[in-house]
Design a protein around this motif. Structure first.
Motif, mmCIF file in Angstrom:
data_model
loop_
_atom_site.group_PDB
_atom_site.id
_atom_site.type_symbol
_atom_site.label_atom_id
_atom_site.label_comp_id
_atom_site.label_asym_id
_atom_site.label_seq_id
_atom_site.Cartn_x
_atom_site.Cartn_y
_atom_site.Cartn_z
ATOM 1 N N ALA A 1 -1.813 2.306 0.750
ATOM 2 C CA ALA A 1 -1.693 3.715 1.130
ATOM 3 C C ALA A 1 -1.263 3.803 2.579
ATOM 4 N N LEU A 2 -0.413 4.776 2.861
ATOM 5 C CA LEU A 2 -0.075 5.123 4.232
ATOM 6 C C LEU A 2 -1.048 6.219 4.631
ATOM 7 N N ALA A 3 -1.875 5.939 5.635
ATOM 8 C CA ALA A 3 -2.870 6.901 6.107
ATOM 9 C C ALA A 3 -2.491 7.369 7.500
ATOM 10 N N LEU B 1 0.265 19.729 7.181
ATOM 11 C CA LEU B 1 1.264 18.809 7.733
ATOM 12 C C LEU B 1 1.659 17.799 6.668
ATOM 13 N N ARG B 2 2.963 17.693 6.421
ATOM 14 C CA ARG B 2 3.467 16.732 5.420
ATOM 15 C C ARG B 2 4.922 16.417 5.717
ATOM 16 N N PRO B 3 5.402 15.265 5.216
ATOM 17 C CA PRO B 3 6.823 14.969 5.414
ATOM 18 C C PRO B 3 7.689 15.918 4.590
ATOM 19 N N THR C 1 2.182 8.145 -5.739
ATOM 20 C CA THR C 1 1.879 9.558 -5.548
ATOM 21 C C THR C 1 2.947 10.213 -4.683
ATOM 22 N N LYS C 2 3.039 11.506 -4.791
ATOM 23 C CA LYS C 2 3.857 12.288 -3.861
ATOM 24 C C LYS C 2 3.018 12.468 -2.593
ATOM 25 N N PRO C 3 3.655 12.739 -1.455
ATOM 26 C CA PRO C 3 2.871 12.910 -0.235
ATOM 27 C C PRO C 3 1.945 14.129 -0.325
ATOM 28 N N ILE D 1 -1.868 9.652 2.989
ATOM 29 C CA ILE D 1 -0.796 10.628 2.814
ATOM 30 C C ILE D 1 0.022 10.325 1.561
ATOM 31 N N VAL D 2 0.281 9.031 1.322
ATOM 32 C CA VAL D 2 1.053 8.635 0.144
ATOM 33 C C VAL D 2 0.566 7.247 -0.283
ATOM 34 N N GLU D 3 0.614 6.988 -1.596
ATOM 35 C CA GLU D 3 0.184 5.697 -2.123
ATOM 36 C C GLU D 3 1.346 5.010 -2.819
ATOM 37 N N LEU D 4 1.379 3.677 -2.668
ATOM 38 C CA LEU D 4 2.440 2.866 -3.257
ATOM 39 C C LEU D 4 1.832 1.715 -4.055
ATOM 40 N N GLU D 5 2.526 1.327 -5.096
ATOM 41 C CA GLU D 5 2.176 0.128 -5.859
ATOM 42 C C GLU D 5 3.121 -0.965 -5.392
ATOM 43 N N VAL D 6 2.568 -2.069 -4.885
ATOM 44 C CA VAL D 6 3.399 -3.157 -4.369
ATOM 45 C C VAL D 6 3.140 -4.430 -5.147
ATOM 46 N N ARG D 7 4.196 -5.217 -5.316
ATOM 47 C CA ARG D 7 4.095 -6.501 -6.017
ATOM 48 C C ARG D 7 4.819 -7.561 -5.192
ATOM 49 N N GLY D 8 4.052 -8.551 -4.704
ATOM 50 C CA GLY D 8 4.643 -9.672 -3.976
ATOM 51 C C GLY D 8 4.940 -9.395 -2.511
ATOM 52 N N LEU D 9 4.550 -8.228 -2.018
ATOM 53 C CA LEU D 9 4.794 -7.903 -0.614
ATOM 54 C C LEU D 9 3.667 -7.036 -0.082
ATOM 55 N N GLU D 10 3.610 -6.956 1.226
ATOM 56 C CA GLU D 10 2.700 -6.028 1.903
ATOM 57 C C GLU D 10 3.484 -5.301 2.969
#
Length: 161
Positions: free
Chosen positions: A4-6, A17-19, A82-84, A98-107
């Motif tokens: 997640a980007l916090a 406030l949002r992008p 998720t959307k922001p 603010i937004v969540e991502l699913e990552v595979r093989g990276l950070e």
């Protein structure tokens, strides 16, 4: 794995406030990326949007971001879960995803704010559409309310979700 980007910020006189992030005007998220296999970090910020997809090799589907590590050649990917969501006056001074991502093989290890954000006057709902947070703060004046509106102490954090 979910990341997640916090953000944390001090909001005075503003909320929501949002992008600025729509299909017509996608927000570009810029991150430093690290391979979870060999721990190599890409020297530059990489960019991704929620409205652009790329094919994974071996016809394993699509992702918003596909990256092949130059060191170990492993393919990795990230997709928005998720959307922001808005950072509100009630969130002021606290950390919020603010937004969540699913990552595979990276950070993602670092975020660089780019592009415009939007917020609303807490007093009368007036919308500010070109909020630039690149300097970690933003100042304006709400004519109708007759008071200054500010966003300060903007900080970013990437954390597991």
């Amino acid at each position: 794995m979910g990341l997640a980007l916090a953000m944390s910020a001090e909001l005075v006189g503003v909320t929501e406030l949002r992008p600025v992030d729509s299909e017509d005007s996608p927000y570009t998220y810029a991150f430093k990326v690290q391979c979870t296999s060999c721990r190599e970090t890409h020297p530059n910020f990489v960019e991704l949007t929620a409205y652009e997809t790329h094919s994974l090799s071996g016809s394993r589907g699509d992702a918003n971001f596909v990256w092949r590590c130059k060191s170990c050649r492993r393919e990795s990917s990230a997709s928005f879960k998720t959307k922001p969501v808005a950072y509100t006056a009630e969130d002021s001074g606290t950390w919020k995803n603010i937004v969540e991502l699913e990552v595979r093989g990276l950070e993602f290890t670092e975020f660089e704010v780019q592009g415009d954000w939007t917020c609303k006057s807490a007093a009368n709902g007036a919308v500010y559409e070109e909020v630039d947070l690149q300097q970690g703060e933003w100042f304006d004046y709400d004519e109708k309310a007759g008071e200054e509106v500010t966003i300060t102490e903007v900080k970013w954090q990437i954390r597991r979700s």
